[in-house]
Enzyme design. Structure first.
Site, mmCIF file in Angstrom:
data_model
loop_
_atom_site.group_PDB
_atom_site.id
_atom_site.type_symbol
_atom_site.label_atom_id
_atom_site.label_comp_id
_atom_site.label_asym_id
_atom_site.label_seq_id
_atom_site.Cartn_x
_atom_site.Cartn_y
_atom_site.Cartn_z
ATOM 1 N N HIS A 1 6.152 7.410 -6.701
ATOM 2 C CA HIS A 1 5.371 6.522 -6.502
ATOM 3 C C HIS A 1 3.669 7.289 -6.722
ATOM 4 C CE1 HIS A 1 4.467 3.707 -3.238
ATOM 5 N NE2 HIS A 1 6.457 4.203 -2.944
ATOM 6 N N ASP B 1 0.958 5.181 -6.216
ATOM 7 C CA ASP B 1 0.023 4.387 -5.880
ATOM 8 C C ASP B 1 0.813 4.299 -4.271
ATOM 9 O OD1 ASP B 1 2.614 3.556 -7.028
ATOM 10 O OD2 ASP B 1 1.899 1.465 -6.543
ATOM 11 N N ASP C 1 4.160 6.280 2.599
ATOM 12 C CA ASP C 1 4.989 6.146 1.959
ATOM 13 C C ASP C 1 3.837 5.949 0.348
ATOM 14 O OD1 ASP C 1 5.756 4.291 -0.049
ATOM 15 O OD2 ASP C 1 5.761 2.344 0.766
ATOM 16 N N GLU D 1 4.512 1.176 -8.375
ATOM 17 C CA GLU D 1 5.406 0.146 -7.616
ATOM 18 C C GLU D 1 5.006 -0.772 -6.708
ATOM 19 O OE1 GLU D 1 8.441 0.549 -4.875
ATOM 20 O OE2 GLU D 1 6.227 1.043 -4.638
ATOM 21 N N GLU D 2 3.979 -0.502 -6.571
ATOM 22 C CA GLU D 2 3.737 -1.589 -4.825
ATOM 23 C C GLU D 2 3.731 -3.096 -5.872
ATOM 24 O OE1 GLU D 2 4.315 -0.630 -2.133
ATOM 25 O OE2 GLU D 2 4.409 1.022 -1.038
ATOM 26 N N GLU E 1 11.184 7.847 -1.446
ATOM 27 C CA GLU E 1 10.566 6.870 -0.879
ATOM 28 C C GLU E 1 10.820 7.307 0.833
ATOM 29 O OE1 GLU E 1 9.104 3.943 -1.107
ATOM 30 O OE2 GLU E 1 10.140 3.392 -3.173
ATOM 31 N N HIS F 1 3.167 0.945 4.619
ATOM 32 C CA HIS F 1 2.088 -0.371 4.714
ATOM 33 C C HIS F 1 1.583 -0.694 5.954
ATOM 34 C CE1 HIS F 1 4.614 -1.628 1.035
ATOM 35 N NE2 HIS F 1 4.277 -0.655 1.147
#
Length: 360
Positions: free
Chosen positions: A67, A69, A92, A124-125, A153, A333
């Site tokens: 992903h 984003d 991430d 995705e987030e 991931e 994150h």
């Protein structure tokens, strides 16, 4: 190329792509990869692209998936310090994207024993329904036929198999207002939630063994809001966000029924349940021959995925999928996010070795 040039990851991290703002990075990745000698044009869906890198028949069809984003966190400028790259999404999962780009730009695909597609996608987030991978899988003419999808991931170069499902639900407790000096004339919506909160606090994770891997089902209250009209008014409304994570042996319907049951077992106030995000779980695929080959290629360990990922989207369509990536799971994150460059290079080497061995 035997490693990922640090400037690829730095290039990705230097282009902000918080969720909902992926267009510029998607444009840049598309333009970069479109310059390569590809067997077919890049296919674009919104702010997501599918890149056909190698086509060889016969041979398994592999999709490497990542992903574009990132979450919204506080990060300084993208930079390299020592053996680490800093920047939003460094772990991430722009480290995974960097491996995908490096493979496309370096491998000898004429001698590759498999078909290879790269998937870069948006959103995705956020909520399950907004994730663009769903539309990509629906619209793309080839992805439904892949033999294995690898979601890049962050996993510290460990193979994370399957994933737990995730449900977010808003539980609204509805009472009756009264003056706080005469609370018996009303029903306090906040204290009505005490029984549920106490029960959840005492609940231990439920462990489930699948293919020798242990998945844990847990239920967590993550938000509380709208708790009153004023400081001298008995509150008639109180809302909790409940996040239920469930093992791959349970269906989305079974997990939803469990959450409804939580609301049905509460006390004096009325409780209403609204499901705001419903994401299914995925089984491990531990015995799949292509997964076993990835273990042989050097994956550091094999573990259950105690989180939700898009392997569940592939599983729902009958496509085997696993999680494997060079990003650091603990950095995902985080503020001032970073990742290890040696780990990045190791991840590249493992995937390159795996792809080269397929069909050999």
């Amino acid at each position: 190329m035997t490693s990922v040039p640090a400037d690829i990851l730095l290039w990705l991290c230097a282009q902000p792509s918080p969720i909902g703002e992926e267009r510029a990075l998607c444009d840049a990745v598309e333009a970069r990869l479109a310059r390569l000698l590809l067997p077919a044009p890049v296919r674009r869906y919104g702010n997501s692209i599918v890149v056909p890198v190698a086509r060889r028949r016969p041979g398994p069809h592999i999709a490497l998936v990542g992903h574009l984003d990132t979450v919204l966190t506080e990060n300084g400028p993208a930079r390299i310090e020592g053996d680490r790259c800093f920047g939003a999404g460094a772990s991430d999962m722009k480290s995974g994207l960097a491996v995908m780009i490096a493979l496309a730009e370096s491998l000898d695909f004429d001698g590759l024993g498999c078909n290879l597609s790269l998937v870069f996608y948006a959103r995705e987030e956020g909520p399950f329904v907004d994730n663009e991978l769903g539309a990509v899988l629906e619209l793309d003419p080839e992805l439904s036929k892949v033999d294995l999808a690898v979601c890049m991931e962050p996993s510290d170069n460990k193979l994370h198999l399957g994933c737990v499902g995730s449900i977010h639900a808003t539980l609204t407790f509805v009472g009756r207002t009264a003056h706080s000096a005469r609370p018996w004339e009303g029903v306090n919506a906040i204290t009505a939630s005490a029984e549920l909160l106490s029960r959840l606090s005492a609940t231990r994770p439920i462990e489930t063994q699948i293919d020798g891997l242990t998945y844990r089902s847990v239920t967590t209250v993550t938000q509380a809001r709208d708790g009153g009209r004023g400081r001298n008014v008995v509150p008639d409304r109180f809302m909790l966000n409940v996040n239920h994570r469930f093992a791959p042996d349970r269906s989305l319907e079974e997990a939803s029924a469990y959450v409804r049951g939580l609301a049905g077992a509460t006390g004096s106030a009325d409780v209403f349940v609204e499901f705001t995000d419903l994401s299914p779980a995925a089984l491990p695929n531990a015995s799949h021959p292509l997964v076993k080959a990835l273990v042989t290629a050097g994956a550091r360990a094999v573990e259950p995925k105690q989180a939700w990922t898009d392997v569940a989207r592939f599983a729902a369509r009958g496509i085997a999928a696993v999680n494997f990536g060079p990003g650091e799971n603990a950095q995902a994150h985080q503020r001032n996010e970073s990742t290890s460059l040696p780990l990045l290079n190791e991840g590249y080497a493992i995937v390159a070795r795996w792809l080269a061995a397929l069909g050999a």
